[in-house]
Design a protein around this motif. Structure first.
Motif, PDB file in Angstrom:
ATOM      1  N   UNK A 250       0.776  -1.156   0.109  1.00  0.00           N
ATOM      2  CA  UNK A 250       0.059   0.096   0.013  1.00  0.00           C
ATOM      3  C   UNK A 250       0.677   1.411   0.027  1.00  0.00           C
ATOM      4  N   UNK A 251       0.880   2.076  -1.017  1.00  0.00           N
ATOM      5  CA  UNK A 251       1.395   3.462  -0.974  1.00  0.00           C
ATOM      6  C   UNK A 251       0.914   4.219   0.102  1.00  0.00           C
ATOM      7  N   UNK A 252      -0.533   4.346   0.417  1.00  0.00           N
ATOM      8  CA  UNK A 252      -1.167   5.007   1.091  1.00  0.00           C
ATOM      9  C   UNK A 252      -0.577   4.763   2.589  1.00  0.00           C
ATOM     10  N   UNK A 253      -0.483   3.559   2.930  1.00  0.00           N
ATOM     11  CA  UNK A 253      -0.028   3.230   4.434  1.00  0.00           C
ATOM     12  C   UNK A 253       1.447   3.323   4.608  1.00  0.00           C
ATOM     13  N   UNK A 254       2.408   3.482   3.451  1.00  0.00           N
ATOM     14  CA  UNK A 254       3.673   3.826   3.497  1.00  0.00           C
ATOM     15  C   UNK A 254       3.672   5.445   3.640  1.00  0.00           C
ATOM     16  N   UNK A 255       2.837   6.167   2.775  1.00  0.00           N
ATOM     17  CA  UNK A 255       2.996   7.676   2.969  1.00  0.00           C
ATOM     18  C   UNK A 255       2.482   8.263   4.237  1.00  0.00           C
ATOM     19  N   UNK A 256       1.645   7.514   4.860  1.00  0.00           N
ATOM     20  CA  UNK A 256       1.625   8.022   6.341  1.00  0.00           C
ATOM     21  C   UNK A 256       2.697   8.124   7.248  1.00  0.00           C
ATOM     22  N   UNK A 257       3.825   7.413   6.666  1.00  0.00           N
ATOM     23  CA  UNK A 257       5.008   7.484   7.569  1.00  0.00           C
ATOM     24  C   UNK A 257       6.075   8.545   6.995  1.00  0.00           C
ATOM     25  N   UNK A 258       5.662   9.227   5.722  1.00  0.00           N
ATOM     26  CA  UNK A 258       6.602   9.837   5.077  1.00  0.00           C
ATOM     27  C   UNK A 258       6.351  11.507   5.414  1.00  0.00           C
ATOM     28  N   UNK A 259       7.776  12.010   5.676  1.00  0.00           N
ATOM     29  CA  UNK A 259       7.730  13.200   6.180  1.00  0.00           C
ATOM     30  C   UNK A 259       8.302  14.395   4.935  1.00  0.00           C
ATOM     31  N   UNK A 260       8.781  13.833   3.855  1.00  0.00           N
ATOM     32  CA  UNK A 260       9.769  14.538   2.842  1.00  0.00           C
ATOM     33  C   UNK A 260       8.645  15.049   2.007  1.00  0.00           C
ATOM     34  N   UNK A 261       9.006  16.174   1.393  1.00  0.00           N
ATOM     35  CA  UNK A 261       8.211  17.045   0.259  1.00  0.00           C
ATOM     36  C   UNK A 261       8.142  16.034  -0.735  1.00  0.00           C
ATOM     37  N   UNK A 262       6.883  15.884  -1.257  1.00  0.00           N
ATOM     38  CA  UNK A 262       6.266  15.164  -2.322  1.00  0.00           C
ATOM     39  C   UNK A 262       5.432  15.841  -3.184  1.00  0.00           C
ATOM     40  N   UNK A 263       5.846  15.861  -4.615  1.00  0.00           N
ATOM     41  CA  UNK A 263       5.027  16.131  -5.778  1.00  0.00           C
ATOM     42  C   UNK A 263       4.473  15.033  -6.302  1.00  0.00           C
ATOM     43  N   UNK A 264       3.076  14.992  -6.422  1.00  0.00           N
ATOM     44  CA  UNK A 264       1.997  14.089  -6.965  1.00  0.00           C
ATOM     45  C   UNK A 264       1.661  14.652  -8.661  1.00  0.00           C
ATOM     46  N   UNK A 265       1.914  13.704  -9.519  1.00  0.00           N
ATOM     47  CA  UNK A 265       1.658  14.196 -10.748  1.00  0.00           C
ATOM     48  C   UNK A 265       0.631  12.931 -11.472  1.00  0.00           C
ATOM     49  N   UNK A 266      -0.506  13.535 -12.116  1.00  0.00           N
ATOM     50  CA  UNK A 266      -1.335  12.381 -12.746  1.00  0.00           C
ATOM     51  C   UNK A 266      -2.071  12.852 -14.099  1.00  0.00           C
ATOM     52  N   UNK A 267      -2.174  12.286 -15.053  1.00  0.00           N
ATOM     53  CA  UNK A 267      -3.226  12.840 -16.032  1.00  0.00           C
ATOM     54  C   UNK A 267      -4.643  12.306 -16.036  1.00  0.00           C
ATOM     55  N   UNK A 268      -5.378  13.081 -16.457  1.00  0.00           N
ATOM     56  CA  UNK A 268      -6.792  12.598 -16.201  1.00  0.00           C
ATOM     57  C   UNK A 268      -7.297  11.809 -17.471  1.00  0.00           C
ATOM     58  N   UNK A 269      -6.600  11.530 -18.192  1.00  0.00           N
ATOM     59  CA  UNK A 269      -6.897  10.627 -19.211  1.00  0.00           C
ATOM     60  C   UNK A 269      -6.172   9.082 -18.980  1.00  0.00           C
ATOM     61  N   UNK A 270      -5.726   8.685 -17.940  1.00  0.00           N
ATOM     62  CA  UNK A 270      -5.129   7.610 -17.299  1.00  0.00           C
ATOM     63  C   UNK A 270      -6.018   6.327 -17.280  1.00  0.00           C
TER      64      UNK A 270
END
Length: 322
Positions: A250-270
């Motif tokens: 799970x990315x979500x479970x691991x990100x809950x322990x993340x304190x680093x700056x994070x840029x999230x990118x996604x295309x709406x046509x995915x």
């Protein structure tokens, strides 16, 4: 009344039998390198945009980027770099155009792809910003050995080792982790582990929230099958077949322990990873976070649809927070 009960029992047994078969088939297709059904049929079903190429401006841009990436891949300051671990031999491309620079990026490719295909052009853009680069082929991908596909969960442990390889080369390295698709999931899943201080930030493009959610989306969109009960059975079977459950990856479970700056990118046509997963991932992290949404961009194509805006956003984020 007895006939009705008997019919219901028979129907229940049939549903269970079909679901077990479907779960086993899906796991074999999705998580084993040596299953060639994906290459023959599965890829087109799961990510149809890759098979609808023509002569649009985006297709021409992609071709130009690929050519530029291939040239950069073969540059004189690039060399093969290998890592042996757990009985496997893992490959990477080590590119050091700026040996005096302390800035590094590790670029991680997507599902059933390899480093050169997904990340050579991205690497060239980081080089323009005076970064040195390491681009691994994840296990069971590209030139790396292995048969079980880790979906980011097993790969997070390999990425920790690749980080150490960079630190061996440059003890004072300031490292950005960049990933696309399964590579983005790998980076996000790694973010929940104990990381060295050399890791300064994360850039994740079209990563899924968990393997369980991603497979559920694929069952519904590509196979036109209900996630339940197939995915429930597959989740139980996965632990024995590949050594991890679909829910724990799970990315979500691991990100809950993340304190680093994070840029999230996604295309709406995915069509491969639903772009709504960006919001689940973004909400989960504790670090500074920003997002880039590219309208109509298919899977891992945001830097093809809006290349200048894409990389301006990436490097502005890194310069601001990392």
């Amino acid at each position: 009344m007895k006939w009705i009960v008997l019919i219901l029992v028979i129907l229940f047994i049939l549903v269970v039998a079909v679901s077990v078969y479907a779960a086993n088939f899906f796991l074999n297709v999705a998580l084993f390198r040596d299953n060639n059904w994906y290459d023959k049929m599965g890829h087109k079903m799961m990510n149809p945009d890759n098979f609808n190429k023509g002569q649009s401006q985006y297709d021409l841009t992609e071709e130009q980027q690929n050519q530029q990436g291939d040239i950069f891949w073969q540059t004189k300051f690039a060399q093969d770099h290998w890592l042996e671990t757990d009985g496997e031999k893992l490959y990477s491309r080590l590119i050091v155009p700026h040996p005096e620079s302390k800035k590094w990026v590790i670029c991680v490719h997507g599902y059933r792809s390899y480093g050169q295909r997904d990340m050579a052009y991205v690497a060239s853009q980081f080089s323009n910003q005076h970064y040195n680069i390491l681009i691994p082929d994840l296990r069971a991908h590209g030139k790396s050995t292995g048969n079980v596909i880790g979906m980011g969960w097993l790969d997070r442990l390999d990425l920790l080792k690749w980080i150490q390889e960079v630190v061996k080369i440059e003890p004072h390295a300031e490292i950005i982790l960049f990933g696309g698709s399964m590579g983005a999931a790998t980076v996000m899943m790694t973010s929940g582990e104990e990381l060295p201080v050399s890791i300064k930030g994360l850039v994740v493009d079209c990563g899924y929230s968990s393997v369980y959610d991603e497979f559920g989306a694929m069952l519904r969109s590509a196979f036109k099958l209900p996630a339940f009960p197939i995915l429930t059975i597959a989740n139980i079977m996965a632990k024995k077949k590949v050594g991890y459950s679909l829910k724990e990856a799970s990315s979500v479970a691991q990100l809950a322990k993340n304190d680093l700056p994070t840029l999230f990118i996604h295309g709406t046509g995915d069509k491969f990873v639903p772009h709504q997963m960006l919001y689940d991932n973004m909400e989960a992290t504790n670090g500074v976070k920003e997002s880039l949404i590219v309208e109509k961009a298919p899977h891992l194509s945001s830097f093809i649809y809006e290349p200048e805006h894409y990389f301006d956003t990436v490097f502005e984020f890194i310069h601001r927070y990392c």
